[in-house]
Design a protein around this motif. Sequence first.
Motif, short mmCIF file in Angstrom:
data_model
loop_
_atom_site.label_atom_id
_atom_site.label_comp_id
_atom_site.label_asym_id
_atom_site.label_seq_id
_atom_site.Cartn_x
_atom_site.Cartn_y
_atom_site.Cartn_z
N SER A 142 -3.08 41.24 70.70
CA SER A 142 -2.89 42.26 69.67
C SER A 142 -3.62 41.84 68.41
O SER A 142 -3.88 40.66 68.18
CB SER A 142 -1.40 42.48 69.39
OG SER A 142 -0.81 41.30 68.88
N GLU B 79 -2.38 54.31 66.02
CA GLU B 79 -3.15 55.41 66.59
C GLU B 79 -4.60 55.01 66.83
O GLU B 79 -5.25 55.46 67.78
CB GLU B 79 -3.08 56.65 65.69
CG GLU B 79 -3.82 56.54 64.35
CD GLU B 79 -3.05 55.78 63.29
OE1 GLU B 79 -3.57 55.67 62.16
OE2 GLU B 79 -1.94 55.28 63.57
N ILE C 221 -4.66 52.82 70.07
CA ILE C 221 -4.54 53.65 71.27
C ILE C 221 -5.85 54.38 71.55
O ILE C 221 -6.32 54.45 72.70
CB ILE C 221 -3.38 54.66 71.10
CG1 ILE C 221 -2.04 53.91 71.06
CG2 ILE C 221 -3.39 55.68 72.24
CD1 ILE C 221 -0.87 54.79 70.67
N TYR D 166 -8.38 51.36 72.69
CA TYR D 166 -8.02 50.48 73.80
C TYR D 166 -7.11 51.14 74.83
O TYR D 166 -6.85 50.56 75.88
CB TYR D 166 -7.33 49.22 73.27
CG TYR D 166 -8.23 48.34 72.44
CD1 TYR D 166 -9.14 47.49 73.03
CD2 TYR D 166 -8.18 48.37 71.05
CE1 TYR D 166 -9.99 46.69 72.28
CE2 TYR D 166 -9.01 47.57 70.27
CZ TYR D 166 -9.91 46.73 70.90
OH TYR D 166 -10.73 45.94 70.15
N GLY D 167 -6.63 52.34 74.53
CA GLY D 167 -5.66 52.97 75.42
C GLY D 167 -6.25 53.76 76.56
O GLY D 167 -5.53 54.19 77.46
N GLY E 248 -10.59 50.68 77.83
CA GLY E 248 -9.67 49.60 77.52
C GLY E 248 -9.02 49.02 78.76
O GLY E 248 -8.81 47.80 78.87
#
Length: 377
Positions: free
Chosen positions: A86, A95, A98, A101-102, A106
């Motif tokens: 992290s 946000e 995400i 990397y979401g 990612g």
Amino acid sequence: MTVRTTHVGSLPRPDALTRLMYLHQEGKGDAGELEAAITDAVHDVVAMQHGAGIDVVSDGEMGKPGFVNYVGERLEGFGGQAGAWSIDDLEAAPELAIAQYGGEAGAHIMPANCEGPVRYVGAAAVQRDVDTLKLALDKVGHAGSGDAFMPSASPGCIATCSPNLHYPDYDTYLDALADAMAHEYRAIVDAGLVLQLDCPDIPMAGHTQFWCRDEVQRRGLVGFAERHVAAIDRALEGIDPARVRLHLCWGNYEGPHHFDAPLAELLPPVLAGTPAMISFEAANPRHEHEWADVATLAIPDDKVLLPGVVDTLNNIVEHPRLIAQRLERYAGVVGTDRVIASTDCGFGTFVGFGRVGAQVAEMKLRAMAEGAALVRV
């Protein structure tokens, strides 16, 4: 004297290659189809750089899933999947985390753990990279000493991204990585290419929850940097420093970056190391002001600075006059002959990851070449 131009290495991959690389990472797909797509992409991206006026070009890292996670296929002793790290400043802006990397990109970063003795088994892979790049250079007439480079992950970059589950302590692990990766470093230099060592581990250590953050806290940020530079020096033993450049960045992501460590704190231990050329972010709004700090440092006479003069995280094409102004700041510190224009980081650090597409990346590189030609010091 005109300032030479380069960039940090990775460039946006074609969509078709991205899909094939995802399949490869998942253990699917046809190896021959992937290899052909990589060769075509390298040829195209070298031709693009040549046409844009870039002096020192790369293969765009078309054959790698990312600047560091590729080593899982070149180092024996790695397996499984490491947990995600992290980043402190993104915790205040989830946000953004995400959004970057979401998604699918990612999910395919996928670094491995160190589960056994480290040994380099990537000789054939690095030779393929070298041969593919040289073929592309010959095709566009860009061959020549020092006119192409190839990035490679530094020992510390691998160590911070791939948790140690085998060695008794961090130092032993780091030195094992240095000894293993030395084979790749020498192969690149022996092929007549410039070696770039990617070292985001050094600046990111201060604001990233790497698995080894206790090592950062124990040594302090400067001590941690010094230890990672020592590992680099170990790996580069016998290699001409003038053929090596080291890249620093605070993480090629869109975020506040308000926890970034200052360049003036990190640069001295890096300048004390072997690599003769030092690349660093100097265009984005969090770090552009640091040219004034660099001007206060004692820069050794044998070092060359590669400041980033275009931002790799936005789609605004910098004006050539602005690029020239940025370069002139550093030329005023070390001289025009010891400055090479570069980018803040890569445009595609991982497959499918990046805010800037291929068309704008090319426009930015062209603007950089135009700006470098305007430098007057």
